[in-house]
Design an enzyme around this catalytic site. Structure first.
Site, PDB file in Angstrom:
ATOM      1  N   ARG A  59       0.838  -1.211   0.000  1.00  0.00           N
ATOM      2  CA  ARG A  59       0.000   0.000   0.000  1.00  0.00           C
ATOM      3  C   ARG A  59       0.870   1.257   0.000  1.00  0.00           C
ATOM      4  NH1 ARG A  59      -1.993   1.915   4.439  1.00  0.00           N
ATOM      5  NH2 ARG A  59      -2.383  -0.103   5.397  1.00  0.00           N
ATOM      6  N   TYR A 112     -17.586  14.435 -14.838  1.00  0.00           N
ATOM      7  CA  TYR A 112     -17.932  13.012 -14.816  1.00  0.00           C
ATOM      8  C   TYR A 112     -19.013  12.774 -13.753  1.00  0.00           C
ATOM      9  CZ  TYR A 112     -17.112   7.986 -14.607  1.00  0.00           C
ATOM     10  OH  TYR A 112     -17.249   6.628 -14.634  1.00  0.00           O
ATOM     11  N   ASP A 184      -8.826  16.696 -15.179  1.00  0.00           N
ATOM     12  CA  ASP A 184      -9.117  15.304 -15.532  1.00  0.00           C
ATOM     13  C   ASP A 184      -8.860  15.180 -17.036  1.00  0.00           C
ATOM     14  OD1 ASP A 184     -10.326  12.940 -16.401  1.00  0.00           O
ATOM     15  OD2 ASP A 184     -11.974  13.064 -14.969  1.00  0.00           O
ATOM     16  N   LYS A 209      -9.439   3.822 -19.201  1.00  0.00           N
ATOM     17  CA  LYS A 209      -9.848   4.222 -20.541  1.00  0.00           C
ATOM     18  C   LYS A 209      -8.675   4.121 -21.522  1.00  0.00           C
ATOM     19  CE  LYS A 209     -13.478   5.051 -18.069  1.00  0.00           C
ATOM     20  NZ  LYS A 209     -13.846   6.354 -17.547  1.00  0.00           N
TER      21      LYS A 209
HETATM   22  C1  LIG Z   1     -14.258   6.893 -16.269  1.00  0.00           C
HETATM   23  C2  LIG Z   1     -13.961   8.280 -15.885  1.00  0.00           C
HETATM   24  C3  LIG Z   1     -13.670   8.636 -14.558  1.00  0.00           C
HETATM   25  C4  LIG Z   1     -13.702   7.633 -13.436  1.00  0.00           C
HETATM   26  O1  LIG Z   1     -12.772   6.626 -13.599  1.00  0.00           O
HETATM   27  P1  LIG Z   1     -12.934   5.117 -13.026  1.00  0.00           P
HETATM   28  O2  LIG Z   1     -11.682   4.466 -13.467  1.00  0.00           O
HETATM   29  O3  LIG Z   1     -14.167   4.542 -13.655  1.00  0.00           O
HETATM   30  O4  LIG Z   1     -13.084   5.234 -11.550  1.00  0.00           O
HETATM   31  C5  LIG Z   1     -13.362   9.956 -14.290  1.00  0.00           C
HETATM   32  N1  LIG Z   1     -13.355  10.885 -15.257  1.00  0.00           N
HETATM   33  C6  LIG Z   1     -13.652  10.590 -16.535  1.00  0.00           C
HETATM   34  C7  LIG Z   1     -13.637  11.670 -17.556  1.00  0.00           C
HETATM   35  C8  LIG Z   1     -13.960   9.284 -16.891  1.00  0.00           C
HETATM   36  O5  LIG Z   1     -14.271   8.997 -18.159  1.00  0.00           O
END
Ligand SMILES: *Cc1c(COP(=O)(O)O)cnc(C)c1O
Length: 403
Positions: A59, A112, A184, A209
């Site tokens: 961790r 999001y 983000d 993603k």
């Molecule tokens: C999917 C996504 C998240 C969250 O990510 P997870 O891996 O599903 O927790 C945050 N911001 C954007 C733009 C996303 O597409």
């Protein structure tokens, strides 16, 4: 490797890994271990005291995860990176780190769905307020800032409307006011946009993603421009909240990441072909793609992004019924949330990713019931276009029958 600034495409494959210290293994080994043994009690004491380099407990750091972190640090041009068990774990860690009870978070007009949910929790429990604001001009950004604004939290392009935030304007105001910026960057990936080079302080990704790209990992990454802050984050909120990435997920991500540049080039090329098709389709009322010259913030897009990415949103003629009928008529294109995979995916934000956002807020974010989001995959575009065309045709025929 010689210490020089290598290109991103090379860093994606090599950075942060020395085969010589891993029995010459070309591929990064998977250190699937929870803990590490110390040669003696004094060595354990020294590691805990920070006087000796070395691993303690996974961790707090794991060699496989560390390779991914070092690589991500390099390709986002930061000074430190931390891997998390999900994108949301990265979002929550940085927001907890930057705020205290009573603070205010200034957000882009859309965020999001789960980030919105997290902000609601923070509001209910700790009185941390937020505003969703268009962040295009310096004036509107200035006006939205309050004495208690603790950070500016930005998505650009915004999910799922593809609206942009003017990063240059945000950075100008934030640096005058001394407010940290978090971006983000999930939609662009480091290959298409690097917010730290444009004045942001932190950039995060849902590694689920494009970074992984193969639809088999949930993960998150946070990169920062200040080494000390990142080290403090590692030793506080990451360690104590505990939302770390598993070694196996890091290992898969290291593998997926190696083709990021090649995949992104094809995602973009395919998206452009689908965009041209959708522009000619009469059932499509409106298209949202950053590098479409008709996009209202096209000038900002070409200034801060290398390419428009692999996501296209569009409004279909009609409402929820037509949007759902269209999705049901697709066969090759899969109905699924998430994005950035080899498979082309379609989703309906109003009833899926943004279903938890109240209707009023959804309308304010520009998410209507006829909006669909396509994550353009890596298939041949002839097949994708054929699938889209037959689905549009089927919906038209169904509607004629009803009338
Ligand atoms: C999917 C996504 C998240 C969250 O990510 P997870 O891996 O599903 O927790 C945050 N911001 C954007 C733009 C996303 O597409």
């Amino acid at each position: 490797m010689k210490k020089q600034n290598i290109k991103m495409e090379t860093a994606i494959i090599h950075k942060g890994y020395e085969s010589a210290v891993h029995h010459d293994s070309l591929a990064t080994p998977l250190y699937q271990t929870s803990t590490f043994s110390f040669a003696n009690a004094e060595e354990g004491e020294n590691r805990f005291a920070g006087n000796s380099e070395g691993n303690i407990y996974s961790r707090l750091g794991n060699p496989t995860v560390r390779v991914l972190e070092e690589r991500m640090k390099e390709i986002e041009y930061g000074k430190g990176a931390l891997a998390f068990g999900s994108g949301m774990a990265a979002v929550s860690a940085i927001l907890v780190y930057l705020t205290k009870a009573g603070d205010h978070i200034l957000c882009s007009r859309g965020i999001y769905g789960c980030t919105f949910g997290l902000l609601e929790i923070m509001n209910e429990k700790y009185g941390i307020t937020h505003d969703l604001v268009s962040l295009i001009t310096e004036e509107e950004i200035e006006q939205a800032i309050r004495p208690e604004t603790a950070c500016i939290y930005v998505e650009t392009p915004i999910n799922p409307t593809m609206e942009l935030v003017n990063l240059e304007a945000v950075a100008a105001v934030a640096s005058r006011r001394g407010i940290p910026i978090v971006v983000d960057n999930t939609f662009s990936s480091p290959y298409l946009q690097n917010p730290l080079l444009m004045g942001a302080d932190y950039v995060l990704h849902s590694a689920t993603k494009y970074l992984n790209g193969h639809g088999d990992v949930v993960g998150g990454i946070l990169i920062g421009k200040d080494e000390e802050e990142m080290s403090r984050l590692r030793k506080t909120v990451q360690k104590d909240m505990g939302g770390i990435m598993s070694p196996f997920d890091a290992w898969l991500l290291i593998r997926g990441l190696k083709t990021l540049h090649i995949r992104m080039d094809r995602h973009v090329a395919n998206a452009k072909k689908l965009l041209a098709f959708l522009q000619k389709e009469p059932s499509v009322k409106q298209i949202y793609y950053p590098f479409d010259s008709a996009h209202p913030q096209y000038d900002i897009a070409v200034k801060q992004m290398r390419e428009g990415g692999g996501l296209i949103s569009f409004e279909i003629e009609g409402g929820k019924k037509e949007a759902q009928a269209f999705m049901n008529a697709l066969s090759l294109i899969k109905i699924a949330v998430s994005l950035g995979d080899a498979e082309t995916l379609v989703q309906h934000p109003a009833t899926m990713t943004h279903a938890a956002v109240p209707k009023k807020e959804r309308d304010a974010m520009g998410i209507s019931d006829s909006l669909l989001r396509l994550s353009v995959g890596l298939e041949h575009t002839d097949d994708l276009i054929e699938d889209l065309a037959q689905a549009f045709e089927k919906v038209k025929l169904e509607l004629q029958e009803i009338q």
